[in-house]
Design a protein around this motif. Structure first.
Motif, short mmCIF file in Angstrom:
data_model
loop_
_atom_site.label_atom_id
_atom_site.label_comp_id
_atom_site.label_asym_id
_atom_site.label_seq_id
_atom_site.Cartn_x
_atom_site.Cartn_y
_atom_site.Cartn_z
N THR A 197 0.83 -1.22 0.00
CA THR A 197 0.00 0.00 0.00
C THR A 197 0.86 1.26 0.00
O THR A 197 0.33 2.37 -0.01
CB THR A 197 -0.93 0.05 1.23
N GLY A 198 2.17 1.12 0.01
CA GLY A 198 3.08 2.26 0.04
C GLY A 198 4.26 1.96 0.93
O GLY A 198 4.34 0.89 1.55
N ARG A 199 5.17 2.89 0.99
CA ARG A 199 6.28 2.76 1.93
C ARG A 199 5.79 3.24 3.28
O ARG A 199 5.42 4.40 3.45
CB ARG A 199 7.48 3.57 1.43
N LEU A 200 5.81 2.34 4.25
CA LEU A 200 5.15 2.59 5.52
C LEU A 200 6.16 2.99 6.58
O LEU A 200 7.20 2.35 6.74
CB LEU A 200 4.39 1.34 5.99
N SER A 201 5.84 4.04 7.30
CA SER A 201 6.65 4.47 8.44
C SER A 201 5.69 4.93 9.54
O SER A 201 4.48 4.99 9.35
CB SER A 201 7.60 5.60 8.03
N MET A 202 6.26 5.24 10.71
CA MET A 202 5.43 5.61 11.85
C MET A 202 5.64 7.09 12.20
O MET A 202 6.77 7.57 12.25
CB MET A 202 5.81 4.75 13.06
N LYS A 203 4.54 7.78 12.44
CA LYS A 203 4.60 9.16 12.90
C LYS A 203 3.47 9.37 13.90
O LYS A 203 2.30 9.29 13.55
CB LYS A 203 4.45 10.13 11.73
N GLN A 240 2.27 7.55 16.36
CA GLN A 240 1.41 6.36 16.51
C GLN A 240 0.50 6.14 15.30
O GLN A 240 -0.49 5.41 15.38
CB GLN A 240 0.58 6.46 17.79
N ARG A 241 0.85 6.72 14.22
CA ARG A 241 0.05 6.63 12.99
C ARG A 241 0.94 6.09 11.88
O ARG A 241 2.03 6.61 11.65
CB ARG A 241 -0.48 8.02 12.65
N ILE A 242 0.50 5.04 11.20
CA ILE A 242 1.24 4.52 10.05
C ILE A 242 1.04 5.48 8.89
O ILE A 242 -0.09 5.78 8.50
CB ILE A 242 0.75 3.11 9.66
N VAL A 243 2.14 6.00 8.38
CA VAL A 243 2.11 6.95 7.27
C VAL A 243 2.51 6.22 6.00
O VAL A 243 3.52 5.51 5.96
CB VAL A 243 3.07 8.12 7.54
N ARG A 244 1.73 6.40 4.95
CA ARG A 244 2.03 5.76 3.66
C ARG A 244 2.63 6.79 2.70
O ARG A 244 2.11 7.89 2.56
CB ARG A 244 0.77 5.20 3.02
N GLU A 245 3.70 6.40 2.05
CA GLU A 245 4.20 7.19 0.93
C GLU A 245 3.90 6.41 -0.34
O GLU A 245 4.37 5.29 -0.53
CB GLU A 245 5.71 7.43 1.05
N LEU A 246 3.08 6.99 -1.20
CA LEU A 246 2.58 6.27 -2.36
C LEU A 246 3.47 6.46 -3.57
O LEU A 246 4.35 7.32 -3.60
CB LEU A 246 1.14 6.72 -2.67
N ASN A 247 3.20 5.67 -4.59
CA ASN A 247 3.87 5.81 -5.87
C ASN A 247 3.13 6.83 -6.74
O ASN A 247 1.99 7.20 -6.44
CB ASN A 247 3.95 4.47 -6.60
N TRP A 248 3.78 7.22 -7.82
CA TRP A 248 3.16 8.13 -8.78
C TRP A 248 2.85 7.40 -10.08
O TRP A 248 3.61 6.54 -10.52
CB TRP A 248 4.07 9.32 -9.06
N GLY A 249 1.72 7.76 -10.67
CA GLY A 249 1.34 7.23 -11.97
C GLY A 249 0.88 8.36 -12.86
O GLY A 249 0.67 9.50 -12.42
N VAL A 250 0.71 8.05 -14.13
CA VAL A 250 0.24 9.04 -15.10
C VAL A 250 -0.56 8.30 -16.18
O VAL A 250 -0.27 7.14 -16.50
CB VAL A 250 1.41 9.81 -15.74
N PHE A 251 -1.58 8.96 -16.70
CA PHE A 251 -2.35 8.38 -17.80
C PHE A 251 -1.71 8.76 -19.12
O PHE A 251 -1.52 9.95 -19.42
CB PHE A 251 -3.80 8.88 -17.75
N ILE A 252 -1.33 7.75 -19.90
CA ILE A 252 -0.76 7.93 -21.23
C ILE A 252 -1.47 6.99 -22.18
O ILE A 252 -1.56 5.79 -21.93
CB ILE A 252 0.76 7.65 -21.24
N ASN A 253 -2.02 7.56 -23.26
CA ASN A 253 -2.77 6.76 -24.24
C ASN A 253 -3.87 5.93 -23.56
O ASN A 253 -4.12 4.78 -23.95
CB ASN A 253 -1.83 5.85 -25.03
N GLY A 254 -4.50 6.52 -22.57
CA GLY A 254 -5.62 5.86 -21.91
C GLY A 254 -5.22 4.79 -20.92
O GLY A 254 -6.10 4.11 -20.37
#
Length: 623
Positions: free
Chosen positions: A578-584, A586-600
């Motif tokens: 679900t992402g790169r998970l770390s703690m801040k 007492q809350r699990i923080v997710r760092e997500l990936n990036w995507g882009v729409f190309i040719n649908g």
């Protein structure tokens, strides 16, 4: 020096980045003129700077241009800096000036997201560079490493950094050490495995350490053993000093890991479908763990009823030493309000509450976190102004507010905010957002008072570096074409995972072309992992709109043995699905990936590095 991990990305054809924080050592970026030749502060306008430079003698002009170019770089004006530097002839410079010119020119090119030009610059001046002292060569080597990372060549960037490391002074080694670790954390599992096969020396040591540290499935005992083996094998490696902290944290995590996990999920009631997807994700991760280690005993409880406290107490009486759940926010808050809890608890939602029991943690898929990541991304790219477009209603208001607060805390300005409704009025909303009508009317008014040919083509407002768009796929398919129609085809559009359905639909998603968005690795990566194969065999049709909750179940299972590690070792993280998970807090923080729409099609963006000239990023990273 603290190095925060971040994601960046090159937008393939458009070469636009979504990025990670990097900085180059400051001592190699400053050109100090002789005291007698000091010049004033750089003019605000580029045209004024060029006019002043044109009146100066050669040596003074070179010195002033170098100083002013660096000033523009620090103000996130790489284009202006690049123009000043391009006006200079490096052959007319002494060695020190030429070194500074090469370094600043490369920084400007990276600031404009032109890594190929930076690499070509370094190649053209290779003979000059070889004449410089080792420390200056090393500074340019780090510039090359940034350019390679920006191109998406993380392995090449790693090779450059590892080779350069012994030539750096202590402070710069600290910086480089942190950047090497960032890059290692950003490599996919398959990229990491491939790099290990092709590497040797210190680079191989770095790669193998990262592989054993990152393994989210490995049994903790096995990780401790493998880390001890690594230490014995790589006694003189630059990363050796990091290992004791890792070992100490892992050994404590071994002693704290649960043996009986109670899982409170709704099997009845309105959230039962969500609970079912989470349970299937948990069991998929459990069976994958069982193949390689000794998983805890799991016991599921139906939290769909009304008395969550009775259910919680029953789980404790049954011997649970870790509780996963509940999912409903109100029920999670009820448990948190009990004060000190008898066992460590990881709720599967986030609650709005200040003080929490010290052994109460939270994990969920909050869209507000995605909005904050987009705001941080815009700041890292040097943008200062943003627009917001979101659907009417309390939910859209809440997520838009999260973006705005984060953006403003980073020094950004929200220049326009609009809500919209799906339907025939949406195009008018977009037109109003962009001030197209006002632009057209002003041009027509001016044309009445002149006989000259006037360009009265309507234009969009220019005070937005990007647009934060909150939209589902259907809404996005209406908004983006409206933006294109109203002269904003070139306006960067960033969105949350909501805009990505997760299903391939090229014909319909042509209308989303160019939209960038954050999403979890599970939705963007096609990496052929054993976990993915198990999931595809068991559920070949996937989980539809609950696919992200299925992925959350996988990471929720992994977290039951890692919460202690994340909460006690600040640099610790879990490369989750679900992402790169770390703690801040007492809350699990997710760092997500990036995507882009190309040719649908939704495509994952390559992970690259941000230009090293962004002083605003340096400030953000240090916070």
């Amino acid at each position: 020096m603290e190095f925060r991990k971040a994601r960046l990305a090159a937008l393939l054809a458009a070469a636009v980045i979504a990025g990670c924080s990097t900085t180059t050592p400051t001592r190699t970026t400053v050109y100090e003129q002789p005291s007698a030749a000091k010049v004033g502060t750089a003019p605000t306008a580029l045209s004024a700077a060029r006019s002043q430079l044109a009146t100066m003698k050669t040596d003074a002009r070179i010195g002033a241009a170098l100083q002013w170019a660096e000033h523009y770089l620090d103000q996130q004006r790489p284009g202006d800096a690049g123009q000043l530097l391009a006006d200079l002839n490096p052959q007319a410079m002494d060695n020190e000036q030429r070194f500074t010119w090469i370094l600043l020119s490369g920084r400007a090119q990276l600031g404009d997201q032109r890594p190929d030009d930076a690499l070509a610059l370094l190649q053209r001046h290779e003979d000059d560079i070889l004449q410089y002292p080792a420390e200056q060569q090393a500074g340019l080597d780090l510039l090359k490493a940034d350019a390679l990372a920006m191109k998406g060549d993380l392995t090449g960037s790693l090779q450059q950094r590892v080779a350069t490391h012994p030539l750096l002074e202590d402070e710069d080694q600290d910086y480089n050490h942190g950047m090497i670790w960032q890059l290692l954390m950003q490599l996919s599992s398959s990229e990491l495995a491939d790099a290990i096969e092709d590497s040797r020396g210190d680079l191989l040591g770095w790669l193998t350490l990262a592989q054993l540290y990152r393994d989210p499935i490995a049994d903790l005992d096995a990780q401790v053993s493998r880390l001890n083996q690594w230490s014995a094998q790589w006694r003189t490696h630059p990363a050796t000093d990091d290992v004791p902290d890792m070992l100490d944290a892992l050994e404590k995590a071994v002693s704290e890991r649960p043996s009986k996990v109670a899982i409170l999920l709704p099997a009845t009631g309105p959230l039962k479908n969500a609970g079912k997807a989470l349970q299937e994700g948990i069991m998929t991760a459990y069976y994958r763990h069982k193949q390689d280690g000794n998983p805890p005993v799991l016991r599921f409880y139906d939290s769909g009823g009304d008395d969550i406290l009775a259910l919680y107490q029953q789980a404790v009486q049954d011997g649970a030493d870790f509780i996963l759940g509940p999912l409903a926010k109100d029920k999670a808050a009820t448990i948190a309000n009990q004060g000190t809890l008898p066992v460590t608890t990881l709720a599967l939602n986030y609650i709005d509450q200040g003080e929490l029991p010290e052994n109460f943690f939270q994990f969920g898929l909050a869209p507000e976190d995605e909005a904050r990541q987009i705001a941080l991304q815009g700041a890292r790219e040097g943008a200062s102004q943003a627009g917001i477009l979101y659907p009417e209603g309390e939910w859209g208001e809440r997520v838009a507010q999260a973006f705005a607060q984060e953006w403003q805390s980073l020094g950004g300005t929200v220049t326009v905010t609009r809500t919209y409704q799906e339907g025939p009025t949406l195009g008018d909303t977009v037109k109003e957002l962009l001030l197209v009508a006002q632009s057209q009317s002003r041009g027509q008014a001016v044309s009445r008072f002149t006989s000259l040919d006037m360009d009265i083509q309507p234009r969009r407002r220019q005070d937005m570096g990007f647009l934060f768009l909150l939209a589902n796929p259907n809404q996005g398919r209406q908004v983006k074409p409206a933006l294109n129609f109203h002269y904003a085809k070139d306006l960067p559009v960033y969105s949350t995972a909501l805009v990505h359905s997760g299903e391939s639909n090229p014909r319909r998603d042509q209308d989303l072309n160019g939209v960038r968005f954050v999403d979890m690795p599970w939705m963007l990566s096609n990496e052929d992992s054993q976990l993915r194969r198990m999931s595809n065999e068991q559920w070949p049709e996937g989980h539809g709109r609950y696919e992200r909750l299925f992925a959350m179940g996988i990471d929720a299972y992994r977290l039951q043995s890692r919460v202690f590690l994340l909460s006690t070792l600040p640099s610790s993280e879990l490369p989750g699905v679900t992402g790169r998970l770390s703690m801040k807090q007492q809350r699990i923080v997710r760092e997500l990936n990036w995507g882009v729409f190309i040719n649908g099609e939704a495509r994952a963006l390559p992970k690259v590095a941000e230009p090293a000239n962004n002083s605003r990023t340096r400030e953000i990273t240090a916070q």
